[in-house]
Design a protein around this motif. Structure first.
Motif, short mmCIF file in Angstrom:
data_model
loop_
_atom_site.label_atom_id
_atom_site.label_comp_id
_atom_site.label_asym_id
_atom_site.label_seq_id
_atom_site.Cartn_x
_atom_site.Cartn_y
_atom_site.Cartn_z
N ALA A 183 49.52 40.68 -33.95
CA ALA A 183 48.35 40.97 -33.11
C ALA A 183 47.61 39.69 -32.71
N PHE A 184 47.65 38.69 -33.58
CA PHE A 184 46.98 37.42 -33.34
C PHE A 184 47.90 36.29 -33.74
N PRO A 185 47.71 35.11 -33.12
CA PRO A 185 48.52 33.95 -33.51
C PRO A 185 48.28 33.58 -34.98
N VAL A 186 49.26 32.96 -35.57
CA VAL A 186 49.18 32.58 -36.99
C VAL A 186 47.97 31.70 -37.25
N TRP A 187 47.65 30.78 -36.36
CA TRP A 187 46.53 29.87 -36.60
C TRP A 187 45.21 30.64 -36.71
N LEU A 188 45.03 31.68 -35.88
CA LEU A 188 43.78 32.45 -35.95
C LEU A 188 43.76 33.32 -37.20
N ARG A 189 44.90 33.86 -37.58
CA ARG A 189 44.94 34.64 -38.81
C ARG A 189 44.63 33.77 -40.02
N ALA A 190 45.09 32.52 -40.01
CA ALA A 190 44.77 31.59 -41.11
C ALA A 190 43.27 31.28 -41.13
N GLU A 191 42.71 31.03 -39.95
CA GLU A 191 41.27 30.76 -39.85
C GLU A 191 40.47 31.96 -40.34
N GLN A 192 40.91 33.15 -39.95
CA GLN A 192 40.22 34.36 -40.38
C GLN A 192 40.35 34.55 -41.89
N GLY A 193 41.46 34.13 -42.46
CA GLY A 193 41.62 34.18 -43.91
C GLY A 193 40.57 33.33 -44.62
N VAL A 194 40.32 32.14 -44.08
CA VAL A 194 39.29 31.27 -44.66
C VAL A 194 37.91 31.91 -44.49
N CYS A 195 37.67 32.48 -43.31
CA CYS A 195 36.40 33.20 -43.10
C CYS A 195 36.27 34.34 -44.09
N GLY A 196 37.36 35.03 -44.35
CA GLY A 196 37.34 36.14 -45.30
C GLY A 196 36.97 35.69 -46.70
N VAL A 197 37.48 34.52 -47.11
CA VAL A 197 37.13 34.00 -48.44
C VAL A 197 35.63 33.70 -48.51
N LEU A 198 35.09 33.10 -47.44
CA LEU A 198 33.65 32.81 -47.41
C LEU A 198 32.85 34.11 -47.49
N LEU A 199 33.25 35.10 -46.70
CA LEU A 199 32.51 36.36 -46.71
C LEU A 199 32.70 37.14 -48.00
N LEU A 200 33.83 36.99 -48.64
CA LEU A 200 34.02 37.64 -49.94
C LEU A 200 32.97 37.13 -50.92
N GLY A 201 32.70 35.83 -50.87
CA GLY A 201 31.64 35.27 -51.72
C GLY A 201 30.29 35.87 -51.40
N VAL A 202 30.00 36.04 -50.12
CA VAL A 202 28.73 36.66 -49.71
C VAL A 202 28.65 38.09 -50.22
N VAL A 203 29.72 38.85 -50.02
CA VAL A 203 29.74 40.25 -50.46
C VAL A 203 29.51 40.35 -51.96
N VAL A 204 30.17 39.49 -52.72
CA VAL A 204 30.01 39.52 -54.18
C VAL A 204 28.55 39.20 -54.56
N ILE A 205 27.98 38.20 -53.91
CA ILE A 205 26.61 37.79 -54.25
C ILE A 205 25.60 38.87 -53.88
N VAL A 206 25.63 39.33 -52.63
CA VAL A 206 24.58 40.25 -52.18
C VAL A 206 24.72 41.65 -52.77
N ASN A 207 25.91 41.97 -53.29
CA ASN A 207 26.08 43.26 -53.95
C ASN A 207 26.01 43.15 -55.46
N GLY A 208 25.70 41.95 -55.94
CA GLY A 208 25.55 41.74 -57.38
C GLY A 208 24.31 42.43 -57.93
N ARG A 209 24.36 42.75 -59.21
CA ARG A 209 23.28 43.49 -59.86
C ARG A 209 21.91 42.83 -59.68
N ARG A 210 21.86 41.51 -59.88
CA ARG A 210 20.57 40.82 -59.83
C ARG A 210 19.95 40.90 -58.44
#
Length: 152
Positions: free
Chosen positions: A117-144
């Motif tokens: 659906a997308f070129p490999v380079w964009l999928r790789a970039e989106q993978g890095v974005c996903g890692v960054l957002l995973l950190g955000v999701v973990v933080i903002v959904n954390g108990r504290r």
């Protein structure tokens, strides 16, 4: 001679005077979320710049790449505003940050998983974005963080 009307002054420190937002662990978590969202926005903007520079290479930049890159930049900039306002104690911005980070993470997972659906380079970039957002999701959904905004 008239005297000026006193104006409400927002407390310093960006926490709107909410004592539960002064806890060092919470402030560190919110700062980390802001940094991750900022990294996501920067990477998204750089990707759009690359799309513009590579626009004459249809094998690298398709119509889908244009659409995706534009959407990601727009949402990343919104998320920056949500993260900044969340750090100041705005509960609605906190909710928006939780929702957009989760939705964008799910969309990124689909983009990365879809073959062709997308070129490999964009999928790789989106993978890095996903890692960054995973950190955000973990933080903002954390108990504290959740409990700090539930206290409002």
């Amino acid at each position: 001679m008239t005297t000026p009307m006193p104006h409400a002054v927002e407390p310093t420190g960006g926490d709107l005077g909410l004592p539960h937002l002064r806890h060092p662990h919470l402030r560190r978590a919110l700062r980390s979320a802001k940094l991750l969202v900022g990294g996501y926005a920067l990477l998204s903007a750089l990707t759009l710049a690359a799309v513009i520079l590579l626009r004459h290479h249809p094998d690298l930049v398709t119509d889908a790449v244009w659409v995706r890159a534009s959407i990601v930049v727009a949402t990343s900039l919104l998320m920056v505003s949500f993260a900044v306002r969340t750090g100041r104690g705005h509960s609605r911005s906190y909710l928006r940050l939780r929702l957009t980070s989760g939705i964008m993470l799910a969309a990124i997972a689909v983009i990365v998983a879809l073959p062709g659906a997308f070129p490999v380079w964009l999928r790789a970039e989106q993978g890095v974005c996903g890692v960054l957002l995973l950190g955000v999701v973990v933080i903002v959904n954390g108990r504290r963080v959740r409990s700090a905004f539930a206290a409002r």
